[in-house]
Scaffold this motif. Structure first.
Motif, PDB file in Angstrom:
ATOM      1  N   VAL A   1      29.992  52.590  36.492  1.00 16.64           N
ATOM      2  CA  VAL A   1      29.011  52.927  35.767  1.00 16.64           C
ATOM      3  C   VAL A   1      28.789  52.381  34.362  1.00 16.64           C
ATOM      4  O   VAL A   1      27.701  52.285  33.852  1.00 16.64           O
ATOM      5  CB  VAL A   1      28.793  54.701  35.517  1.00 16.64           C
ATOM      6  CG1 VAL A   1      28.708  55.260  37.063  1.00 16.64           C
ATOM      7  CG2 VAL A   1      30.083  55.080  34.737  1.00 16.64           C
ATOM      8  N   ASP A   2      29.944  51.796  33.671  1.00 15.29           N
ATOM      9  CA  ASP A   2      29.954  51.340  32.606  1.00 15.29           C
ATOM     10  C   ASP A   2      29.409  49.867  32.654  1.00 15.29           C
ATOM     11  O   ASP A   2      28.661  48.932  31.759  1.00 15.29           O
ATOM     12  CB  ASP A   2      31.279  51.259  31.828  1.00 15.29           C
ATOM     13  CG  ASP A   2      31.809  52.711  31.525  1.00 15.29           C
ATOM     14  OD1 ASP A   2      30.839  53.459  31.107  1.00 15.29           O
ATOM     15  OD2 ASP A   2      32.858  52.986  31.782  1.00 15.29           O
ATOM     16  N   THR A   3      29.954  48.954  33.843  1.00 11.36           N
ATOM     17  CA  THR A   3      29.609  47.727  34.048  1.00 11.36           C
ATOM     18  C   THR A   3      28.788  47.339  35.115  1.00 11.36           C
ATOM     19  O   THR A   3      28.042  46.183  35.036  1.00 11.36           O
ATOM     20  CB  THR A   3      31.028  46.867  34.497  1.00 11.36           C
ATOM     21  OG1 THR A   3      31.432  47.263  35.561  1.00 11.36           O
ATOM     22  CG2 THR A   3      31.894  47.217  33.309  1.00 11.36           C
ATOM     23  N   LEU A   4      28.521  48.339  35.837  1.00  8.40           N
ATOM     24  CA  LEU A   4      27.643  48.181  37.062  1.00  8.40           C
ATOM     25  C   LEU A   4      28.199  47.117  38.108  1.00  8.40           C
ATOM     26  O   LEU A   4      27.479  46.499  38.823  1.00  8.40           O
ATOM     27  CB  LEU A   4      26.174  47.879  36.776  1.00  8.40           C
ATOM     28  CG  LEU A   4      25.464  48.994  35.934  1.00  8.40           C
ATOM     29  CD1 LEU A   4      23.706  48.552  35.751  1.00  8.40           C
ATOM     30  CD2 LEU A   4      25.476  50.050  36.877  1.00  8.40           C
ATOM     31  N   LYS A   5      29.390  46.957  37.899  1.00 11.51           N
ATOM     32  CA  LYS A   5      30.101  45.796  39.060  1.00 11.51           C
ATOM     33  C   LYS A   5      30.911  46.834  39.777  1.00 11.51           C
ATOM     34  O   LYS A   5      31.406  47.744  39.709  1.00 11.51           O
ATOM     35  CB  LYS A   5      31.078  44.949  38.078  1.00 11.51           C
ATOM     36  CG  LYS A   5      30.262  43.949  37.246  1.00 11.51           C
ATOM     37  CD  LYS A   5      31.177  43.168  36.557  1.00 11.51           C
ATOM     38  CE  LYS A   5      30.462  41.775  35.614  1.00 11.51           C
ATOM     39  NZ  LYS A   5      31.519  41.156  34.861  1.00 11.51           N
ATOM     40  N   ALA A   6      30.746  46.176  41.126  1.00 10.82           N
ATOM     41  CA  ALA A   6      31.626  46.946  42.203  1.00 10.82           C
ATOM     42  C   ALA A   6      33.213  46.827  41.922  1.00 10.82           C
ATOM     43  O   ALA A   6      33.747  46.055  41.287  1.00 10.82           O
ATOM     44  CB  ALA A   6      31.512  46.076  43.321  1.00 10.82           C
ATOM     45  N   PHE A   7      33.680  48.023  42.488  1.00 11.62           N
ATOM     46  CA  PHE A   7      35.051  48.279  41.969  1.00 11.62           C
ATOM     47  C   PHE A   7      35.836  47.152  43.025  1.00 11.62           C
ATOM     48  O   PHE A   7      35.403  46.989  44.083  1.00 11.62           O
ATOM     49  CB  PHE A   7      35.522  49.770  42.350  1.00 11.62           C
ATOM     50  CG  PHE A   7      35.009  50.825  41.671  1.00 11.62           C
ATOM     51  CD1 PHE A   7      35.753  51.046  40.374  1.00 11.62           C
ATOM     52  CD2 PHE A   7      34.217  51.445  41.794  1.00 11.62           C
ATOM     53  CE1 PHE A   7      35.566  51.658  39.463  1.00 11.62           C
ATOM     54  CE2 PHE A   7      33.769  52.632  41.006  1.00 11.62           C
ATOM     55  CZ  PHE A   7      34.382  52.708  39.601  1.00 11.62           C
ATOM     56  N   GLU A   8      36.960  46.599  42.527  1.00 14.26           N
ATOM     57  CA  GLU A   8      37.424  45.305  43.541  1.00 14.26           C
ATOM     58  C   GLU A   8      37.957  46.076  44.534  1.00 14.26           C
ATOM     59  O   GLU A   8      38.018  45.308  45.484  1.00 14.26           O
ATOM     60  CB  GLU A   8      38.380  44.738  42.416  1.00 14.26           C
ATOM     61  CG  GLU A   8      39.269  43.637  43.041  1.00 14.26           C
ATOM     62  CD  GLU A   8      40.183  43.001  41.796  1.00 14.26           C
ATOM     63  OE1 GLU A   8      40.978  42.207  42.590  1.00 14.26           O
ATOM     64  OE2 GLU A   8      40.047  43.118  40.701  1.00 14.26           O
ATOM     65  N   ASP A   9      38.624  47.309  44.412  1.00 14.61           N
ATOM     66  CA  ASP A   9      39.296  47.772  45.874  1.00 14.61           C
ATOM     67  C   ASP A   9      38.540  49.013  46.014  1.00 14.61           C
ATOM     68  O   ASP A   9      38.936  50.149  45.164  1.00 14.61           O
ATOM     69  CB  ASP A   9      40.989  47.924  45.575  1.00 14.61           C
ATOM     70  CG  ASP A   9      41.716  48.391  46.570  1.00 14.61           C
ATOM     71  OD1 ASP A   9      40.824  49.194  47.585  1.00 14.61           O
ATOM     72  OD2 ASP A   9      42.743  48.166  46.843  1.00 14.61           O
ATOM     73  N   GLN A  10      37.485  48.910  46.668  1.00 16.97           N
ATOM     74  CA  GLN A  10      36.986  50.080  47.298  1.00 16.97           C
ATOM     75  C   GLN A  10      37.666  51.285  47.648  1.00 16.97           C
ATOM     76  O   GLN A  10      37.401  52.569  47.663  1.00 16.97           O
ATOM     77  CB  GLN A  10      35.803  49.916  48.102  1.00 16.97           C
ATOM     78  CG  GLN A  10      34.599  48.790  47.440  1.00 16.97           C
ATOM     79  CD  GLN A  10      33.625  49.433  46.651  1.00 16.97           C
ATOM     80  OE1 GLN A  10      33.275  50.670  47.064  1.00 16.97           O
ATOM     81  NE2 GLN A  10      33.373  48.866  45.604  1.00 16.97           N
ATOM     82  N   TRP A  11      38.806  50.912  48.507  1.00 16.80           N
ATOM     83  CA  TRP A  11      39.693  51.840  49.063  1.00 16.80           C
ATOM     84  C   TRP A  11      40.447  52.725  47.969  1.00 16.80           C
ATOM     85  O   TRP A  11      40.739  53.813  48.209  1.00 16.80           O
ATOM     86  CB  TRP A  11      40.710  51.232  50.268  1.00 16.80           C
ATOM     87  CG  TRP A  11      39.897  50.641  51.188  1.00 16.80           C
ATOM     88  CD1 TRP A  11      39.459  49.322  51.462  1.00 16.80           C
ATOM     89  CD2 TRP A  11      38.962  51.423  52.325  1.00 16.80           C
ATOM     90  NE1 TRP A  11      38.568  49.330  52.541  1.00 16.80           N
ATOM     91  CE2 TRP A  11      38.199  50.707  53.119  1.00 16.80           C
ATOM     92  CE3 TRP A  11      38.775  52.893  52.621  1.00 16.80           C
ATOM     93  CZ2 TRP A  11      37.661  50.816  54.202  1.00 16.80           C
ATOM     94  CZ3 TRP A  11      38.036  53.083  53.748  1.00 16.80           C
ATOM     95  CH2 TRP A  11      37.404  52.287  54.282  1.00 16.80           C
TER      96      TRP A  11
END
Length: 336
Positions: free
Chosen positions: A179-189
Motif C-alpha cells: 500500500v505504500d508503493t503500490l508495487k506487487a509483492f515480489e513473492d505473493q506466496w
C-alpha cells in the motif's frame, strides 16, 4: 516481476491458497479472458480447479458465503484511482482491521479482509465494511458477499474472482500490492502466508463502538418508513430524466445509487423507487459484454440511498457527466 517462490511445492501453494480463499465447495464461477464471458460451474472445487487458476488456464471465482458464515470479505473498487481503496485500508486500520489491496483482473482494486479458521457471521463483516465505506463516502462500492445468508431464494450468492490468475500475474494484475508503493509483492506466496486474520470478537467491538445495527442495514420496512425529511422537487433534473429514459452503458451500480437518491427527493417511497429502477435496468446496454445490474444490486444501492439524506447531485462524477445538460437548473446554480 517475480511472483512465484521456488521454495514452495505446487501442493503447498494450493493448500495455502485454499486456506485463505474459502467458500462454497461445490460450485464456482469462471471467466473467459478472450470472450469476456463469465458463468457458473456446478462442480466441486478441487486442487485441479485451483491449479488451473494459478496456471492461468481457467479463472476461479469464489462463492464466499456458506450458509451465514464467511472466511473473507472484499470491497470492489471499480476505478483505477487508488485513493478510495487506500482510504478504506487506513480507516480499517483505525479499527485494527488488517485489509489487503489487490489489483483486480480488468480495472480497479479489491480490498480484502480475512477471518480466522471458524469464520465469522457474514452480517457482522458486512455491517463493518459498509460502515467504513460510508465513513469514506464510498457507499456505492460493491461488497462481496452481497448477502448476509443463503436461503431458498439465493442458493449460492455471488462469486468474486480470486487473485493470482497465472495468465494475468505477469501483467501485474490479480496480485497483492504494497500500500505504500503500490508495487506487487515480489513473492505473493510469502505474502499470503503472513496475512493477519480477524476474529469475530473484533467485529463485535467495532459494531458496538459505532452503534451499528443489522436491522437498520437490512430491514426493508424500516427503510420504507424512514423518518428523515423528504425534500420535494417539481421535476427531476434533465440528466436523471435522460438516464431513466435511455438507460446507461457504464457505471450501473453508481448510476443506480444516483437515480435512487433523486427519486427519493421527489417523495417516492422506497418500494416505488425500487420498481422504477427495476424497469430502468432493462434499458441498460452495458459495454464490453458486461451483464445488466441485478435486482439484488438494485436493492442494495436503493437501500444505501434511503438510509440517510444525500443533498449532492454528483454532477462531476463519471456516471453523471455524459448526461449533463446545459439547461439544467442545478448546473446553472453550481456555475454561479
Amino acid at each position: 516481476m517475480k511472483s512465484v517462490s521456488h521454495k514452495r511445492t505446487t501442493a503447498s501453494k494450493i493448500g495455502l491458497f485454499r486456506s485463505v480463499f474459502s467458500g462454497l465447495p461445490h460450485v464456482y464461477g469462471t471467466y473467459d479472458v478472450d470472450t469476456k464471458r463469465s458463468w457458473q460451474v456446478k462442480e466441486s472445487v478441487t486442487a485441479r480447479t485451483i491449479l488451473d487458476h494459478l496456471k492461468g488456464n481457467k479463472h476461479f471465482g469464489l462463492y464466499l458465503l456458506v450458509n451465514d458464515t464467511i472466511w473473507a470479505i472484499a470491497a470492489d473498487f471499480d476505478h483505477h484511482d487508488p485513493t478510495t481503496p487506500l482510504d478504506f485500508i487506513r480507516k480499517a486500520g483505525h479499527y485494527r482491521l488488517p485489509a489487503y489491496l489487490e489489483i483486480s483482473k480488468s480495472k480497479g482494486f479489491h480490498v480484502w479482509i480475512f477471518f480466522q479458521e471458524g469464520g465469522v457471521k457474514a452480517y457482522k463483516a458486512r455491517l463493518v465494511v459498509k460502515a467504513i465505506l460510508e465513513e469514506i463516502k464510498a457507499v456505492d462500492t460493491e461488497v462481496f458477499p452481497k448477502q448476509d445468508f443463503l436461503d431458498s431464494l439465493s442458493s449460492y450468492g455471488n462469486f468474486i474472482y480470486t487473485p493470482l490468475f497465472g495468465r494475468l500475474v505477469p501483467e501485474g494484475r490479480t496480485v497483492f500490492v504494497n500500500v505504500d508503493t503500490l508495487k506487487a509483492f515480489e513473492d505473493q506466496w510469502k505474502f499470503l502466508a503472513t496475512i493477519q486474520k480477524v476474529d469475530e470478537a473484533l467485529l463485535d467491538e467495532v459494531i458496538d463502538i459505532n452503534n451499528l445495527s443489522r436491522s437498520n442495514q437490512t430491514d426493508l420496512k424500516k427503510v420504507s418508513l424512514i423518518d428523515s425529511p423528504v425534500h420535494y422537487h417539481t421535476a427531476l433534473p434533465p440528466c436523471i430524466q435522460s438516464m431513466l429514459q435511455n438507460g446507461v452503458r457504464r457505471f450501473q451500480r453508481s448510476s443506480c445509487f444516483r437515480l435512487a437518491v433523486q427519486l427519493r427527493k421527489t417523495g417516492l417511497p422506497f418500494d416505488a423507487t425500487l420498481a422504477v429502477l427495476q424497469a430502468w435496468s432493462l434499458k441498460n446496454k452495458p459495454e464490453d459484454g458486461k451483464r445488466i445490474i441485478t435486482a439484488e444490486e438494485i436493492m442494495e444501492q436503493t437501500l444505501c440511498a434511503y438510509r440517510k439524506y444525500y443533498s449532492a447531485y454528483g454532477c462531476e462524477t463519471p456516471e453523471m457527466k455524459p448526461f449533463c445538460h446545459e439547461d439544467c437548473p442545478v448546473k446553472k446554480k453550481i456555475s454561479i
